[in-house]
Design a protein around this motif. Structure first.
Motif, PDB file in Angstrom:
ATOM      1  N   ARG A  56      -8.833   0.173  28.577  1.00 40.75           N
ATOM      2  CA  ARG A  56      -9.471   0.178  29.889  1.00 40.75           C
ATOM      3  C   ARG A  56     -10.981   0.096  29.777  1.00 40.75           C
ATOM      4  O   ARG A  56     -11.648  -0.313  30.685  1.00 40.75           O
ATOM      5  CB  ARG A  56      -9.128   1.471  30.636  1.00 40.75           C
ATOM      6  N   GLY A  57     -11.511   0.615  28.737  1.00 41.77           N
ATOM      7  CA  GLY A  57     -12.957   0.712  28.608  1.00 41.77           C
ATOM      8  C   GLY A  57     -13.414   2.139  28.890  1.00 41.77           C
ATOM      9  O   GLY A  57     -12.674   2.952  29.436  1.00 41.77           O
ATOM     10  N   SER A  58     -14.619   2.409  28.533  1.00 46.87           N
ATOM     11  CA  SER A  58     -15.163   3.766  28.623  1.00 46.87           C
ATOM     12  C   SER A  58     -15.179   4.316  30.041  1.00 46.87           C
ATOM     13  O   SER A  58     -14.808   5.462  30.267  1.00 46.87           O
ATOM     14  CB  SER A  58     -16.582   3.802  28.066  1.00 46.87           C
ATOM     15  N   LEU A  59     -15.612   3.504  30.984  1.00 46.93           N
ATOM     16  CA  LEU A  59     -15.694   3.985  32.366  1.00 46.93           C
ATOM     17  C   LEU A  59     -14.325   4.367  32.901  1.00 46.93           C
ATOM     18  O   LEU A  59     -14.143   5.458  33.449  1.00 46.93           O
ATOM     19  CB  LEU A  59     -16.330   2.929  33.270  1.00 46.93           C
ATOM     20  N   GLN A  60     -13.343   3.514  32.736  1.00 43.54           N
ATOM     21  CA  GLN A  60     -12.002   3.810  33.236  1.00 43.54           C
ATOM     22  C   GLN A  60     -11.362   4.978  32.500  1.00 43.54           C
ATOM     23  O   GLN A  60     -10.588   5.733  33.090  1.00 43.54           O
ATOM     24  CB  GLN A  60     -11.115   2.564  33.170  1.00 43.54           C
ATOM     25  N   ASP A  61     -11.681   5.148  31.226  1.00 42.66           N
ATOM     26  CA  ASP A  61     -11.178   6.308  30.486  1.00 42.66           C
ATOM     27  C   ASP A  61     -11.730   7.612  31.068  1.00 42.66           C
ATOM     28  O   ASP A  61     -11.008   8.597  31.207  1.00 42.66           O
ATOM     29  CB  ASP A  61     -11.554   6.209  29.001  1.00 42.66           C
ATOM     30  N   VAL A  62     -13.005   7.615  31.417  1.00 41.12           N
ATOM     31  CA  VAL A  62     -13.625   8.796  32.017  1.00 41.12           C
ATOM     32  C   VAL A  62     -12.993   9.078  33.374  1.00 41.12           C
ATOM     33  O   VAL A  62     -12.662  10.230  33.697  1.00 41.12           O
ATOM     34  CB  VAL A  62     -15.157   8.610  32.145  1.00 41.12           C
ATOM     35  N   ILE A  63     -12.805   8.042  34.168  1.00 41.85           N
ATOM     36  CA  ILE A  63     -12.201   8.201  35.489  1.00 41.85           C
ATOM     37  C   ILE A  63     -10.789   8.756  35.376  1.00 41.85           C
ATOM     38  O   ILE A  63     -10.410   9.687  36.102  1.00 41.85           O
ATOM     39  CB  ILE A  63     -12.224   6.869  36.261  1.00 41.85           C
ATOM     40  N   MET A  64     -10.000   8.232  34.464  1.00 44.28           N
ATOM     41  CA  MET A  64      -8.624   8.701  34.286  1.00 44.28           C
ATOM     42  C   MET A  64      -8.601  10.152  33.812  1.00 44.28           C
ATOM     43  O   MET A  64      -7.832  10.965  34.326  1.00 44.28           O
ATOM     44  CB  MET A  64      -7.873   7.807  33.297  1.00 44.28           C
ATOM     45  N   ALA A  65      -9.456  10.491  32.863  1.00 47.61           N
ATOM     46  CA  ALA A  65      -9.500  11.866  32.346  1.00 47.61           C
ATOM     47  C   ALA A  65      -9.887  12.851  33.448  1.00 47.61           C
ATOM     48  O   ALA A  65      -9.280  13.926  33.577  1.00 47.61           O
ATOM     49  CB  ALA A  65     -10.482  11.959  31.184  1.00 47.61           C
ATOM     50  N   ALA A  66     -10.866  12.495  34.258  1.00 44.63           N
ATOM     51  CA  ALA A  66     -11.311  13.380  35.336  1.00 44.63           C
ATOM     52  C   ALA A  66     -10.235  13.517  36.409  1.00 44.63           C
ATOM     53  O   ALA A  66     -10.018  14.613  36.945  1.00 44.63           O
ATOM     54  CB  ALA A  66     -12.601  12.855  35.944  1.00 44.63           C
ATOM     55  N   THR A  67      -9.561  12.433  36.713  1.00 41.49           N
ATOM     56  CA  THR A  67      -8.500  12.462  37.721  1.00 41.49           C
ATOM     57  C   THR A  67      -7.360  13.363  37.270  1.00 41.49           C
ATOM     58  O   THR A  67      -6.888  14.222  38.021  1.00 41.49           O
ATOM     59  CB  THR A  67      -7.988  11.040  38.002  1.00 41.49           C
ATOM     60  N   ILE A  68      -6.921  13.194  36.043  1.00 44.37           N
ATOM     61  CA  ILE A  68      -5.842  14.017  35.504  1.00 44.37           C
ATOM     62  C   ILE A  68      -6.257  15.491  35.485  1.00 44.37           C
ATOM     63  O   ILE A  68      -5.484  16.367  35.878  1.00 44.37           O
ATOM     64  CB  ILE A  68      -5.421  13.520  34.109  1.00 44.37           C
ATOM     65  N   ALA A  69      -7.462  15.760  35.054  1.00 37.26           N
ATOM     66  CA  ALA A  69      -7.940  17.148  34.997  1.00 37.26           C
ATOM     67  C   ALA A  69      -7.966  17.775  36.389  1.00 37.26           C
ATOM     68  O   ALA A  69      -7.603  18.952  36.561  1.00 37.26           O
ATOM     69  CB  ALA A  69      -9.330  17.211  34.369  1.00 37.26           C
ATOM     70  N   ALA A  70      -8.373  17.013  37.393  1.00 35.51           N
ATOM     71  CA  ALA A  70      -8.402  17.535  38.763  1.00 35.51           C
ATOM     72  C   ALA A  70      -6.993  17.870  39.240  1.00 35.51           C
ATOM     73  O   ALA A  70      -6.771  18.923  39.847  1.00 35.51           O
ATOM     74  CB  ALA A  70      -9.054  16.516  39.694  1.00 35.51           C
ATOM     75  N   TYR A  71      -6.049  16.997  38.973  1.00 36.48           N
ATOM     76  CA  TYR A  71      -4.661  17.252  39.374  1.00 36.48           C
ATOM     77  C   TYR A  71      -4.106  18.474  38.652  1.00 36.48           C
ATOM     78  O   TYR A  71      -3.440  19.320  39.258  1.00 36.48           O
ATOM     79  CB  TYR A  71      -3.779  16.028  39.100  1.00 36.48           C
ATOM     80  N   GLU A  72      -4.362  18.573  37.357  1.00 36.87           N
ATOM     81  CA  GLU A  72      -3.870  19.720  36.590  1.00 36.87           C
ATOM     82  C   GLU A  72      -4.438  21.028  37.138  1.00 36.87           C
ATOM     83  O   GLU A  72      -3.704  22.006  37.314  1.00 36.87           O
ATOM     84  CB  GLU A  72      -4.239  19.561  35.112  1.00 36.87           C
TER      85      GLU A  72
END
Length: 81
Positions: A56-72
């Protein structure tokens, strides 16, 4: 941390806050929303995250990590109350 990496933390915090706010609003606005609904979305996010074969690239990796963390975190807090 160098300036060139600072954007990651800024974007992570931005996305985390946006997702958390959205989840809070969803829960407040939808009386039929259950923790199982949110857990189902999180499960799908895990699948999408794991399916990153093309990169995905760095930006999308950061977005995915933050999204998952928020849901958790949201699910954990919901279950505490």
């Amino acid at each position: 941390m160098g300036i060139s990496e600072e954007w990651r933390d800024i974007k992570y915090k931005e996305i985390f806050e946006q997702e958390t706010t959205g989840l809070i609003r969803r829960r407040q606005a939808d009386p039929n929303c259950k923790v199982e609904d949110i857990e189902g979305t999180l499960k799908n996010l895990y699948i999408i995250d794991g399916a990153d074969q093309g990169g995905r690239g760095s930006l999308q990796d950061v977005i995915m990590a933050a999204t998952i963390a928020a849901y958790e975190r949201f699910i954990t807090e919901w279950k505490k109350n």
